[in-house]
Enzyme design. Structure first.
Site, PDB file in Angstrom:
ATOM      1  N   GLU A   1      58.142  31.418  -1.828  1.00 21.26           N
ATOM      2  CA  GLU A   1      56.703  32.079  -1.657  1.00 21.26           C
ATOM      3  C   GLU A   1      56.069  31.035  -0.677  1.00 21.26           C
ATOM      4  OE1 GLU A   1      56.501  34.880  -2.474  1.00 21.26           O
ATOM      5  OE2 GLU A   1      56.636  35.286  -4.578  1.00 21.26           O
TER       6      GLU A   1
ATOM      7  N   TYR B   1      31.535  30.618 -15.125  1.00 25.62           N
ATOM      8  CA  TYR B   1      32.700  29.803 -14.423  1.00 25.62           C
ATOM      9  C   TYR B   1      33.671  30.533 -13.643  1.00 25.62           C
ATOM     10  CZ  TYR B   1      31.783  25.046 -15.494  1.00 25.62           C
ATOM     11  OH  TYR B   1      31.144  23.811 -15.648  1.00 25.62           O
TER      12      TYR B   1
END
Ligand code: 13P
Length: 210
Positions: free
Chosen positions: A73, A119
């Site tokens: 990747e 968050y």
């Protein structure tokens, strides 16, 4: 941070992700920007059992210079580093809940997870573009990821999983964990009427925490 310390931190954080089930088998890959290139986890390596000296090193042009063969990747990681010059690390996981969201046919293509918690907004951001499906390791995914990453810290690869960047290795790992937990909430709350953070609450978080 010196390269040796960065390698050791990468081994520790990857093992922690694996131990807590954010990665299984040999899924997932992590890279870190260095002064003279990049560190990248080797292809087919378990995040639970990385060996510091065997982590692949790439030069600034993403050519393999030492260590084991890098993740297939590498194009996905390169897309992020080139789109986001401030990104210091990229984390790709197949973590279950984020991957579940990436498989939803009716997901919002730009913001598939609503701003439910602060968050999530602080670590992942306001958008999480979904990249169309590509075979793992297919270099053809690079332009699509590059285009999306210019305006987003993280993306979801359709039917595959999340890719998250951060201003440090630790931040990128924390963001990947936060994304997985936000995805868990989104799946748990599917079909329920939720009280999302309002646009002004989201803007306040972005203003205060960047
Ligand atoms: P690598 O083992 O080549 O890093 O590939 C694992 C993966 O997660 C593919 O998306």
């Amino acid at each position: 941070m010196q390269e040796a310390e960065t390698r050791d931190l990468l081994v520790r954080l990857a093992a922690s992700l694996f131990a807590r089930g954010y990665a299984v088998g040999s899924a997932g890959n992590i890279s870190v920007r260095l002064a003279d290139g990049f560190l990248m986890t080797p292809t087919n390596a378990s995040l639970g059992a990385l060996v510091s000296e065997r982590i692949a090193k790439l030069d600034r042009g993403f050519n393999h210079v030492s260590g084991d063969r890098p993740s297939k990747e590498v194009f996905m990681h390169r897309a992020f580093y080139q789109a986001r010059p401030a990104a210091q690390s990229v984390v790709h996981l197949h973590s279950t809940m984020a991957t579940a969201v990436s498989c939803l046919a009716d997901a919002d293509p730009v913001a598939p997870i609503a701003p439910l918690t602060p968050y999530f907004v602080m670590r992942v951001g306001k958008t999480l573009p979904i990249i169309p499906y590509y075979r793992p390791g297919d270099p053809a995914m690079e332009p699509a990821i590059h285009a999306a990453a210019i305006g987003a810290r993280a993306v979801l690869l359709a039917n595959h999983g999340p890719v998250v960047s951060g201003p440090s290795l630790t931040d990128a790992v924390y963001a990947a964990e936060e994304l997985e937990e936000a995805a868990r909430l989104a799946i748990l709350l599917r079909g329920h009427v939720t009280r999302n953070l309002s646009p002004s609450q989201v803007d306040d978080l972005v203003e205060v925490f960047g």
